[in-house]
Design a protein around this motif. Sequence first.
Motif, PDB file in Angstrom:
ATOM      1  N   GLY A 173      14.065 -46.758 -11.121  1.00 22.81           N
ATOM      2  CA  GLY A 173      14.695 -47.390 -12.275  1.00 22.81           C
ATOM      3  C   GLY A 173      16.165 -47.058 -12.386  1.00 22.81           C
ATOM      4  N   GLU A 174      16.560 -45.837 -12.005  1.00 27.76           N
ATOM      5  CA  GLU A 174      17.969 -45.471 -12.019  1.00 27.76           C
ATOM      6  C   GLU A 174      18.769 -46.363 -11.074  1.00 27.76           C
ATOM      7  N   ILE A 175      18.210 -46.682  -9.935  1.00 27.37           N
ATOM      8  CA  ILE A 175      18.886 -47.577  -8.999  1.00 27.37           C
ATOM      9  C   ILE A 175      19.029 -48.962  -9.607  1.00 27.37           C
ATOM     10  N   ALA A 176      17.944 -49.453 -10.200  1.00 23.28           N
ATOM     11  CA  ALA A 176      17.987 -50.780 -10.817  1.00 23.28           C
ATOM     12  C   ALA A 176      18.998 -50.831 -11.955  1.00 23.28           C
ATOM     13  N   ARG A 177      19.036 -49.790 -12.774  1.00 24.48           N
ATOM     14  CA  ARG A 177      20.001 -49.780 -13.879  1.00 24.48           C
ATOM     15  C   ARG A 177      21.430 -49.730 -13.353  1.00 24.48           C
ATOM     16  N   HIS A 178      21.660 -48.992 -12.275  1.00 23.73           N
ATOM     17  CA  HIS A 178      22.996 -48.962 -11.667  1.00 23.73           C
ATOM     18  C   HIS A 178      23.415 -50.366 -11.230  1.00 23.73           C
ATOM     19  N   MET A 179      22.458 -51.178 -10.820  1.00 23.36           N
ATOM     20  CA  MET A 179      22.745 -52.541 -10.385  1.00 23.36           C
ATOM     21  C   MET A 179      22.862 -53.504 -11.553  1.00 23.36           C
ATOM     22  N   GLY A 180      22.676 -53.001 -12.772  1.00 28.31           N
ATOM     23  CA  GLY A 180      22.821 -53.831 -13.960  1.00 28.31           C
ATOM     24  C   GLY A 180      21.543 -54.469 -14.448  1.00 28.31           C
ATOM     25  N   TYR A 181      20.408 -54.028 -13.954  1.00 25.77           N
ATOM     26  CA  TYR A 181      19.144 -54.620 -14.340  1.00 25.77           C
ATOM     27  C   TYR A 181      18.493 -53.883 -15.505  1.00 25.77           C
ATOM     28  N   LYS A 182      17.720 -54.633 -16.273  1.00 23.88           N
ATOM     29  CA  LYS A 182      16.872 -54.034 -17.298  1.00 23.88           C
ATOM     30  C   LYS A 182      15.654 -53.429 -16.607  1.00 23.88           C
ATOM     31  N   THR A 183      15.128 -52.340 -17.185  1.00 31.00           N
ATOM     32  CA  THR A 183      13.993 -51.663 -16.549  1.00 31.00           C
ATOM     33  C   THR A 183      12.856 -51.438 -17.543  1.00 31.00           C
TER      34      THR A 183
END
Length: 210
Positions: A173-183
């Motif tokens: 999830g940290e990777i996804a949030r870094h990419m600007g995604y909701k988790t």
Amino acid sequence: MTLGRGGLSLVILLAFALSSCQTEDKSPQPRFTSNSSGTKAAAAQDKSGGMEAAGAQDKRHFIEFRSRYALTYGHTYVVFGQMDKDGNMIDPEVAGLAPASIDAAPYVIGHFLPVPATTGQTDGDLEEEYRSASWRVILTDDEYNDVVAFIRKQQANSHFWQASVDNCNNWVGEIARHMGYKTPGIWLRPQQFITNLREMNTTDSTSHAA
């Protein structure tokens, strides 16, 4: 064979963990592919489930958010690298957070206390028979370089796994949030975490299902 009090306690904890976390997932979910904005990658599907983009370069960068089945509730991780024009991965790399030992004891203890972690590939990560859900995102060179730099930093700073806080869902999830995604929440089963992650950031009409 007799067990001491400590050994008996470990067996009880293991039995509890296994009985409460048996796989209850759905059958393997279709492969989904989009670009980084969550819209369908302009591509045509081949028979193997790969994608060939019109006018695209022979090699493209990607990151794939993926979950797999396991004896317990599974594992969440990312696969990244290059793929050819048919969607086949070229020397993919795997990153995720898991107990460093394959023994059951650290896994069970990790539900209560932090245990040493590994952030690389674990058994079954790249085997299709164990894949339970996946969302592949096609990236530009700049997007890819940025997310790989973040993954490298995260790997260097991740030393422990703990099931309720520092678990594989939170790490991905940290990777996804870094990419600007909701988790989604980190206490979901891995298959549901990956499915929800994709659904929160794409729609069925804008992502490609293999």
